[in-house]
Design a protein around this motif. Structure first.
Motif, PDB file in Angstrom:
ATOM      1  N   TYR A 231      49.836   1.501 -42.412  1.00 25.61           N
ATOM      2  CA  TYR A 231      49.085   0.326 -42.840  1.00 25.61           C
ATOM      3  C   TYR A 231      49.602  -0.947 -42.190  1.00 25.61           C
ATOM      4  CZ  TYR A 231      46.220  -2.437 -46.050  1.00 25.61           C
ATOM      5  OH  TYR A 231      45.277  -3.283 -46.584  1.00 25.61           O
TER       6      TYR A 231
ATOM      7  N   HIS B 207      43.615  -3.968 -40.442  1.00 32.72           N
ATOM      8  CA  HIS B 207      43.086  -3.581 -41.742  1.00 32.72           C
ATOM      9  C   HIS B 207      41.577  -3.339 -41.711  1.00 32.72           C
ATOM     10  CE1 HIS B 207      46.779  -5.282 -44.101  1.00 32.72           C
ATOM     11  NE2 HIS B 207      47.101  -4.370 -43.198  1.00 32.72           N
ATOM     12  N   THR B 208      40.872  -4.067 -40.843  1.00 29.38           N
ATOM     13  CA  THR B 208      39.427  -3.843 -40.730  1.00 29.38           C
ATOM     14  C   THR B 208      39.128  -2.434 -40.220  1.00 29.38           C
ATOM     15  OG1 THR B 208      39.511  -4.867 -38.529  1.00 29.38           O
ATOM     16  CG2 THR B 208      38.893  -6.280 -40.397  1.00 29.38           C
TER      17      THR B 208
ATOM     18  N   GLU C 152      39.753  -0.042 -43.177  1.00 30.64           N
ATOM     19  CA  GLU C 152      38.676  -0.112 -44.168  1.00 30.64           C
ATOM     20  C   GLU C 152      37.470   0.708 -43.736  1.00 30.64           C
ATOM     21  OE1 GLU C 152      38.005  -4.255 -44.556  1.00 30.64           O
ATOM     22  OE2 GLU C 152      39.869  -4.640 -45.669  1.00 30.64           O
TER      23      GLU C 152
ATOM     24  N   LEU D 260      38.335   4.377 -44.237  1.00 28.75           N
ATOM     25  CA  LEU D 260      38.356   4.744 -45.656  1.00 28.75           C
ATOM     26  C   LEU D 260      36.951   4.928 -46.212  1.00 28.75           C
ATOM     27  CD1 LEU D 260      41.212   2.472 -47.075  1.00 28.75           C
ATOM     28  CD2 LEU D 260      41.257   4.945 -46.702  1.00 28.75           C
ATOM     29  N   GLN D 261      36.018   4.097 -45.792  1.00 30.53           N
ATOM     30  CA  GLN D 261      34.636   4.252 -46.251  1.00 30.53           C
ATOM     31  C   GLN D 261      34.065   5.591 -45.813  1.00 30.53           C
ATOM     32  OE1 GLN D 261      32.421   0.845 -44.888  1.00 30.53           O
ATOM     33  NE2 GLN D 261      33.579  -0.604 -46.148  1.00 30.53           N
TER      34      GLN D 261
ATOM     35  N   LYS E 246      43.593   4.766 -53.171  1.00 32.42           N
ATOM     36  CA  LYS E 246      42.795   3.569 -53.368  1.00 32.42           C
ATOM     37  C   LYS E 246      43.606   2.462 -54.030  1.00 32.42           C
ATOM     38  CE  LYS E 246      38.646   3.177 -53.312  1.00 32.42           C
ATOM     39  NZ  LYS E 246      37.676   2.508 -52.377  1.00 32.42           N
TER      40      LYS E 246
ATOM     41  N   PHE F 175      45.866   0.884 -51.367  1.00 31.29           N
ATOM     42  CA  PHE F 175      45.185  -0.004 -50.425  1.00 31.29           C
ATOM     43  C   PHE F 175      44.719  -1.284 -51.111  1.00 31.29           C
ATOM     44  CE2 PHE F 175      44.513   4.067 -48.068  1.00 31.29           C
ATOM     45  CZ  PHE F 175      45.188   3.702 -46.914  1.00 31.29           C
ATOM     46  N   GLN F 176      44.267  -1.187 -52.353  1.00 30.76           N
ATOM     47  CA  GLN F 176      43.832  -2.383 -53.064  1.00 30.76           C
ATOM     48  C   GLN F 176      45.018  -3.309 -53.353  1.00 30.76           C
ATOM     49  OE1 GLN F 176      41.738  -0.888 -56.499  1.00 30.76           O
ATOM     50  NE2 GLN F 176      39.985  -0.187 -55.287  1.00 30.76           N
TER      51      GLN F 176
ATOM     52  N   SER G 212      45.962  -5.066 -49.959  1.00 27.51           N
ATOM     53  CA  SER G 212      44.910  -5.710 -49.147  1.00 27.51           C
ATOM     54  C   SER G 212      45.068  -7.219 -49.144  1.00 27.51           C
ATOM     55  CB  SER G 212      43.540  -5.324 -49.687  1.00 27.51           C
ATOM     56  OG  SER G 212      43.384  -5.762 -51.024  1.00 27.51           O
TER      57      SER G 212
END
Length: 218
Positions: free
Chosen positions: A176, A181-182, A185, A188-189, A211, A214-215, A218
């Motif tokens: 990470y 990070h983009t 993301e 992850l989607q 999750k 990552f939250q 973020s």
């Protein structure tokens, strides 16, 4: 090829340490290259004690726990020599097992160490390794290792798409701080769709752990 699983090493006080690991290995599973980062606990442990055990697992929860540095519900079992100088599992007295097979080419290396070696009883099978050579010229080091013994504890249940997706997300979590990070993301989607299509209870639990990580970061 690379094989994914969990590696147990031994701390300086003799207790077990567990980390996810994707070593390079030949098709006969005799010659291994571990690749711990020089900043990791695994690297430090192997520098002081060259014995370790690689585990093949079919449960993604302990893999995620190890990747995130979370407490684990796994138990560990000591591997110890028998009267013939070979290693055997002994701590779980109520469960009888056939003794692990020993690689004769590496058996002579066992005499150089008499301390603790740890296995994970819930793993499908394990490979007892000894590190014989290091390349520390890069931050991600290379540790050449030979197989000492191996043991099948139970049949491998298998991996489905959700398990693989969770593993990929766990790898992203360990990187990470290195990857934009983009980009993470977006990955992850894509992975989340696979998890929700094919996951069972354990995969969903592991995904929620990821999750939360990552939250929180973020």
């Amino acid at each position: 090829m690379i094989i994914e699983g969990l590696l147990t090493t031994t701390t300086v006080d003799g207790t077990p340490h567990m980390a996810p690991m994707g070593p390079l290995v030949d098709v006969e599973l005799k010659n291994w290259t571990l690749r711990p980062f020089s900043s990791s606990n695994t690297f430090r442990h192997l520098q002081s004690n060259p014995h370790c055990v690689f585990h093949v697992i079919d449960d993604v929860v302990p893999l995620v726990e190890a990747a995130l540095g979370l407490p684990t519900s796994l138990s560990f079992e000591l591997l110890q020599r028998d009267v013939n100088g070979e290693f055997e599992t002994f701590a779980t007295a109520e469960r009888e097992k056939s003794p692990p097979s020993l690689d004769s080419d590496a058996s002579s290396l066992q005499s150089c160490y008499a301390g603790n070696v740890w296995t994970i009883p819930s793993a499908c099978h394990w490979y007892h390794l000894i590190v014989t050579d290091w390349d520390t010229s890069e931050p991600r080091t290379l540790a050449k290792a030979l197989l000492l013994s191996r043991h099948v504890q139970r049949p491998f249940w298998g991996w489905n798409r959700a398990k693989h997706a969770v593993m990929e997300a766990a790898i992203l979590a360990t990187r990470y701080h290195l990857v934009p990070h983009t980009e993470i993301e977006g990955d992850l989607q894509r992975l989340e769709q696979v998890v929700h299509k094919t996951a069972g209870e354990r995969e969903l639990h592991a995904w929620h752990l990821l999750k939360d990580f990552f939250q929180a970061n973020s």
